[in-house]
Enzyme design. Sequence first.
Site, short mmCIF file in Angstrom:
data_model
loop_
_atom_site.label_atom_id
_atom_site.label_comp_id
_atom_site.label_asym_id
_atom_site.label_seq_id
_atom_site.Cartn_x
_atom_site.Cartn_y
_atom_site.Cartn_z
N CYS A 190 0.75 -1.22 0.17
CA CYS A 190 -0.06 -0.15 0.05
C CYS A 190 0.71 1.48 0.05
CB CYS A 190 -0.68 0.13 0.97
SG CYS A 190 -2.08 1.36 1.16
N CYS A 239 -3.69 -3.41 6.29
CA CYS A 239 -4.09 -2.38 6.30
C CYS A 239 -4.83 -1.77 4.79
CB CYS A 239 -2.57 -1.88 4.95
SG CYS A 239 -2.43 0.12 4.24
#
Length: 432
Positions: free
Chosen positions: A127, A246
Amino acid sequence: RRRGEQRGKEEEERLRLGGPLPGGMSLRPLRRVVCALSGGVDSAVAALLLRRKGYQVTGVFMKNWDLLDEHGACTSDQDCEDAYRVCKMLNIPFHQISYVKEYWHEVFSNLVKEYEMGRTPNPDIMCNKNIKFKYLLQFAVEMLGGDAMATGHYARTSQHDEEVFQNKPTGITEDSYNNHCKDAVKLLQAADTKKDQTFFLSQISQHALRHTIFPLGALRKNVVKELAAEAGFHHVLKRKESMGICFIGERNFENFILEYLEPRPGNFVSIEDGKVMGTHKGWFLFTLGQRARIGGQRDAWFVVDKEINTGDVFVAPGTTHPALYRNSLQIDPVHWIAQDAPLELLRDRVMQCSFRFQHQMPLVPCQLIFNPDDTVWVTLANPVRAATPGQFAVLYKDQECLGSGKIKGLGPSIYTLQQGEGAELARPRRLI
């Protein structure tokens, strides 16, 4: 009064442009910094510190996930509200940007594919690489006119703020940076080594690093909390630190992943005698080192290996069983923060450094061997527990994070070596 107001506006404009003030004084140009806000205490204090330095700060919240959790709530909505409140308190502009589509295609789809292939991915690292330090940085610079981006990560770099501002971006992902290690900006561990987050930044580009400020790099977590309390950020101090996937949050992992992958039943098999110990719903539900909850067993058994062709998940009794420990592994071509591999490794094909594959595990001294196909063989000074294909091997030299590479294969376990089952077993396993 009107003359005074006009004079004030003129001085404000001179300040913005960096021009001289009356009396011959001059001030540096007003620096624009776009701060990524998560709704948590760290990014809130990062924005506070930037404001205190006199920078023109803009807060941005990224929304990367828009599906409801198992309780029927979308946690990002509350995160966004908390981030907005911080901006109101600091009297800075607030923006929300959605990267739901990008996150799905460049992070989450890869996560599901990796689990299906028997590996264990790290979505936090991906991410940062593919979303925050790519799309958000582009938005910060090109759309908001930022001179730099800032985040609440506990990390440092080898450049000062003013050096960051001098690196004027000339493209979306690259600039005029010269591709030589000696000119590269270094990613350095934070002063608070327990909170250091360079592990999660080990795949970001040199371009992104050159345009990013980490205001918390020299601070300890307790100081950050004190600053938040003094600033009145009580709403973010109450939040517990996120430990889930995440931007997706904490979930029941089995229920969550079975929404995207069909169950594929298989057997738990003892690594010691090949006995079938029980059944499971799919090898992708387990990672190496995890406890395997097998019905009817009094003792704790742990996952030591997987075979996706048969669906077998191999288990061993006890959390310190030698089948869990290995002292060598192979990693895919490394993403070097400096873009080039260290000169020592290029010259000698061998280098001493340190390694970890989990965020808070102690650094382990190791030796790297550069293979002709650009993969790297890692030999560890001490065996590590549950090194796992798909995870990232993050490399350090002194306080510098050099970069990382995905674990591709594993050397033999200590149990295999103790059994003396031949040199053939010493080749790295590939769980694909």
